[in-house]
Design a protein around this motif. Structure first.
Motif, PDB file in Angstrom:
ATOM      1  N   LYS A 178     -39.563 -38.758  19.603  1.00  0.00           N
ATOM      2  CA  LYS A 178     -38.954 -37.562  20.760  1.00  0.00           C
ATOM      3  C   LYS A 178     -37.118 -37.651  21.325  1.00  0.00           C
ATOM      4  CE  LYS A 178     -40.962 -34.585  23.060  1.00  0.00           C
ATOM      5  NZ  LYS A 178     -40.371 -32.572  23.285  1.00  0.00           N
ATOM      6  N   ALA A 179     -37.175 -38.894  21.043  1.00  0.00           N
ATOM      7  CA  ALA A 179     -35.840 -39.440  21.045  1.00  0.00           C
ATOM      8  C   ALA A 179     -35.705 -40.843  20.206  1.00  0.00           C
ATOM      9  CB  ALA A 179     -35.382 -39.749  22.515  1.00  0.00           C
ATOM     10  N   GLY A 180     -34.095 -40.924  19.765  1.00  0.00           N
ATOM     11  CA  GLY A 180     -34.098 -41.817  19.503  1.00  0.00           C
ATOM     12  C   GLY A 180     -32.842 -42.382  20.239  1.00  0.00           C
ATOM     13  N   LEU A 181     -32.938 -44.348  20.049  1.00  0.00           N
ATOM     14  CA  LEU A 181     -32.295 -44.462  20.858  1.00  0.00           C
ATOM     15  C   LEU A 181     -31.860 -45.949  20.201  1.00  0.00           C
ATOM     16  CD1 LEU A 181     -31.379 -46.451  23.421  1.00  0.00           C
ATOM     17  CD2 LEU A 181     -34.233 -47.690  23.526  1.00  0.00           C
ATOM     18  N   GLY A 182     -30.479 -45.464  20.107  1.00  0.00           N
ATOM     19  CA  GLY A 182     -29.981 -46.909  19.322  1.00  0.00           C
ATOM     20  C   GLY A 182     -29.395 -47.656  19.429  1.00  0.00           C
ATOM     21  N   PHE A 183     -28.989 -48.733  19.133  1.00  0.00           N
ATOM     22  CA  PHE A 183     -28.837 -50.308  19.258  1.00  0.00           C
ATOM     23  C   PHE A 183     -27.856 -50.455  18.410  1.00  0.00           C
ATOM     24  CE2 PHE A 183     -33.002 -50.212  21.486  1.00  0.00           C
ATOM     25  CZ  PHE A 183     -32.277 -50.911  22.830  1.00  0.00           C
ATOM     26  N   ASP A 184     -27.512 -49.417  17.468  1.00  0.00           N
ATOM     27  CA  ASP A 184     -26.661 -49.363  16.308  1.00  0.00           C
ATOM     28  C   ASP A 184     -25.349 -48.516  16.514  1.00  0.00           C
ATOM     29  OD1 ASP A 184     -26.170 -46.464  16.040  1.00  0.00           O
ATOM     30  OD2 ASP A 184     -28.517 -46.223  16.086  1.00  0.00           O
TER      31      ASP A 184
ATOM     32  N   ALA B 108     -29.345 -41.962  31.440  1.00  0.00           N
ATOM     33  CA  ALA B 108     -30.393 -42.911  30.635  1.00  0.00           C
ATOM     34  C   ALA B 108     -29.667 -44.713  30.457  1.00  0.00           C
ATOM     35  CB  ALA B 108     -31.231 -42.247  30.113  1.00  0.00           C
ATOM     36  N   THR B 109     -28.543 -44.151  29.826  1.00  0.00           N
ATOM     37  CA  THR B 109     -27.885 -45.655  29.186  1.00  0.00           C
ATOM     38  C   THR B 109     -27.388 -46.526  29.710  1.00  0.00           C
ATOM     39  OG1 THR B 109     -27.341 -44.391  26.786  1.00  0.00           O
ATOM     40  CG2 THR B 109     -26.036 -46.390  27.056  1.00  0.00           C
TER      41      THR B 109
ATOM     42  N   HIS C 233     -31.187 -52.335  32.994  1.00  0.00           N
ATOM     43  CA  HIS C 233     -32.664 -52.781  32.683  1.00  0.00           C
ATOM     44  C   HIS C 233     -32.897 -53.801  31.640  1.00  0.00           C
ATOM     45  CE1 HIS C 233     -37.218 -52.009  32.629  1.00  0.00           C
ATOM     46  NE2 HIS C 233     -36.998 -52.639  31.719  1.00  0.00           N
ATOM     47  N   LEU C 234     -32.121 -53.798  30.914  1.00  0.00           N
ATOM     48  CA  LEU C 234     -32.470 -55.573  30.015  1.00  0.00           C
ATOM     49  C   LEU C 234     -31.499 -56.417  30.177  1.00  0.00           C
ATOM     50  CD1 LEU C 234     -31.798 -53.143  26.595  1.00  0.00           C
ATOM     51  CD2 LEU C 234     -34.137 -54.294  27.338  1.00  0.00           C
ATOM     52  N   ASN C 235     -30.581 -56.080  30.978  1.00  0.00           N
ATOM     53  CA  ASN C 235     -29.174 -57.004  31.234  1.00  0.00           C
ATOM     54  C   ASN C 235     -28.373 -57.311  29.707  1.00  0.00           C
ATOM     55  OD1 ASN C 235     -27.860 -58.312  32.804  1.00  0.00           O
ATOM     56  ND2 ASN C 235     -29.225 -60.352  32.361  1.00  0.00           N
ATOM     57  N   LEU C 236     -28.450 -55.966  29.354  1.00  0.00           N
ATOM     58  CA  LEU C 236     -27.735 -56.320  27.705  1.00  0.00           C
ATOM     59  C   LEU C 236     -26.507 -57.031  27.917  1.00  0.00           C
ATOM     60  CD1 LEU C 236     -28.954 -55.027  25.018  1.00  0.00           C
ATOM     61  CD2 LEU C 236     -26.790 -53.576  25.161  1.00  0.00           C
ATOM     62  N   SER C 237     -26.467 -58.132  26.837  1.00  0.00           N
ATOM     63  CA  SER C 237     -25.034 -58.845  26.625  1.00  0.00           C
ATOM     64  C   SER C 237     -23.679 -57.792  25.960  1.00  0.00           C
ATOM     65  CB  SER C 237     -25.390 -59.866  25.689  1.00  0.00           C
ATOM     66  OG  SER C 237     -24.077 -60.221  24.947  1.00  0.00           O
ATOM     67  N   LYS C 238     -22.077 -58.290  27.092  1.00  0.00           N
ATOM     68  CA  LYS C 238     -21.777 -57.508  26.181  1.00  0.00           C
ATOM     69  C   LYS C 238     -21.236 -57.480  25.480  1.00  0.00           C
ATOM     70  CE  LYS C 238     -18.525 -60.872  27.460  1.00  0.00           C
ATOM     71  NZ  LYS C 238     -17.131 -61.843  28.612  1.00  0.00           N
ATOM     72  N   PHE C 239     -21.348 -57.814  24.314  1.00  0.00           N
ATOM     73  CA  PHE C 239     -21.476 -58.941  23.080  1.00  0.00           C
ATOM     74  C   PHE C 239     -21.780 -57.952  22.103  1.00  0.00           C
ATOM     75  CE2 PHE C 239     -20.737 -62.553  25.157  1.00  0.00           C
ATOM     76  CZ  PHE C 239     -19.285 -62.260  24.566  1.00  0.00           C
ATOM     77  N   LYS C 240     -22.602 -56.845  22.450  1.00  0.00           N
ATOM     78  CA  LYS C 240     -23.732 -55.789  21.700  1.00  0.00           C
ATOM     79  C   LYS C 240     -22.994 -54.554  21.852  1.00  0.00           C
ATOM     80  CE  LYS C 240     -27.635 -58.974  21.841  1.00  0.00           C
ATOM     81  NZ  LYS C 240     -29.190 -59.175  22.221  1.00  0.00           N
ATOM     82  N   ALA C 241     -23.478 -54.069  21.011  1.00  0.00           N
ATOM     83  CA  ALA C 241     -23.114 -52.123  21.139  1.00  0.00           C
ATOM     84  C   ALA C 241     -23.842 -51.691  22.501  1.00  0.00           C
ATOM     85  CB  ALA C 241     -23.212 -52.231  19.263  1.00  0.00           C
ATOM     86  N   GLN C 242     -22.780 -50.753  22.531  1.00  0.00           N
ATOM     87  CA  GLN C 242     -23.927 -50.203  24.418  1.00  0.00           C
ATOM     88  C   GLN C 242     -24.593 -49.016  22.885  1.00  0.00           C
ATOM     89  OE1 GLN C 242     -21.107 -48.407  27.050  1.00  0.00           O
ATOM     90  NE2 GLN C 242     -22.095 -46.619  26.196  1.00  0.00           N
ATOM     91  N   PRO C 243     -25.669 -49.270  24.066  1.00  0.00           N
ATOM     92  CA  PRO C 243     -26.999 -48.249  23.206  1.00  0.00           C
ATOM     93  C   PRO C 243     -26.493 -46.841  23.253  1.00  0.00           C
ATOM     94  CG  PRO C 243     -27.771 -49.241  25.096  1.00  0.00           C
ATOM     95  CD  PRO C 243     -26.730 -49.823  24.991  1.00  0.00           C
TER      96      PRO C 243
END
Length: 291
Positions: A134-140, A155-156, A162-172
């Motif tokens: 229903k939706a695509g969640l992109g980490f690319d 939501a992003t 929620h993930l405590n995402l590393s600043k070195f990874k692409a913004q989802p």
């Protein structure tokens, strides 16, 4: 009107687009994308007739008729980098005059269906069943190379926290599928609807580890507990978010259908993944002939 430069829209000597080796008359308005080039024939073997076929690199194309409906099936290879090529060149075929190199005044919308394999990450996502994204969640990160206003920014932000995402990874980013196409599938008993996560790799980016240690070993567990508009992340693969985002920006309709051949929660893999994919192919074709 400005002409698109030769270096930006590259054509082959016969006038076909560079990577796909296609001309406008070679494709239908309804496109099926598959990752594996061998899967093209697994789709087209059900066609009543094939009127065109070509291949260049991993991009293999068959166009034909199924129960009177003209369809094109094309292999993309694995990953969002190939999707960037496929989506832009498909759009060029219908919305750019390849002779004058000018954008057409009247734009056309394609219907694009991904038939792929995927791994489920929720307990309720059963092996060999189908998931509709229903939706695509992109980490690319692909969407950030284009000007756009299609991502669900609120939501992003929630997801990053929620993930405590590393600043070195692409913004989802999160992009929804075509409502028009989703209506064809969402009430079927064998179809589970959810968010399909798209990752830039198969191992580390999807939380798998063999010899290398993961930067975030709890990534998959945290992803399973995230919700957006009441929907959970059901599965992970490597193409959907790019198909959805480029389709939406270019004005096409897109839907990703996934055969679940693994369940990461249970650590299980399908005993007959080929049959699961063939069932999804036949199921999807019967829907598309009514489009």
């Amino acid at each position: 009107m400005t002409k698109i430069k030769d270096s930006e829209l590259i054509l082959n000597p016969d006038g076909s687009v560079y990577h796909l080796n296609l001309k406008p008359e070679n494709i239908a308005d309804t496109i099926i994308t598959v990752g594996d080039q061998d899967r093209v024939e697994r789709v087209s073997k059900y066609f009543d007739s094939i009127v065109f076929e070509t291949q260049k690199r991993e991009f293999k194309t068959h166009t034909g008729f199924y129960k009177g409906k003209k369809l094109t099936v094309i292999s993309t290879g694995i990953g969002i980098d190939n999707i960037d090529i496929v989506m832009n060149e498909l759009d060029a075929l219908v919305n750019i005059d390849l002779k004058t190199r000018q954008i057409r005044d009247k734009l056309k919308s394609l219907n694009i269906f991904r038939i792929g394999t995927s791994g489920g990450i929720q307990e309720f996502v059963e092996l060999d069943n189908f998931v509709m994204g229903k939706a695509g969640l992109g980490f690319d990160g692909l969407i950030h190379y284009y000007e756009n206003d299609i991502s669900q920014s609120k939501a992003t932000k929630q997801l990053i926290e929620h993930l405590n995402l590393s600043k070195f990874k692409a913004q989802p980013y999160i992009v929804e599928c075509s409502d028009k196409l989703a209506e064809m599938f969402e009430h079927e008993a064998q179809v589970t609807s959810g968010i399909t996560a798209t990752n830039i790799g198969f191992y580390g980016p999807q939380g798998r580890t063999l010899r290398l240690k993961l930067q975030d070993k709890d990534f998959v567990d945290k992803l399973t507990s995230f919700e957006y508009n009441g929907a959970k992340v059901t599965n992970m693969e490597m193409e959907t978010s790019a198909i959805y985002s480029l389709s939406k920006m270019l004005g096409h309709h897109a839907l990703s259908m996934n055969a679940i051949i693994a369940n990461r929660t249970h650590g299980e893999f399908s005993k007959n993944p080929k049959r699961a994919v063939d069932n999804l192919i036949q199921f999807t074709l019967d829907k598309l002939c009514k489009l």
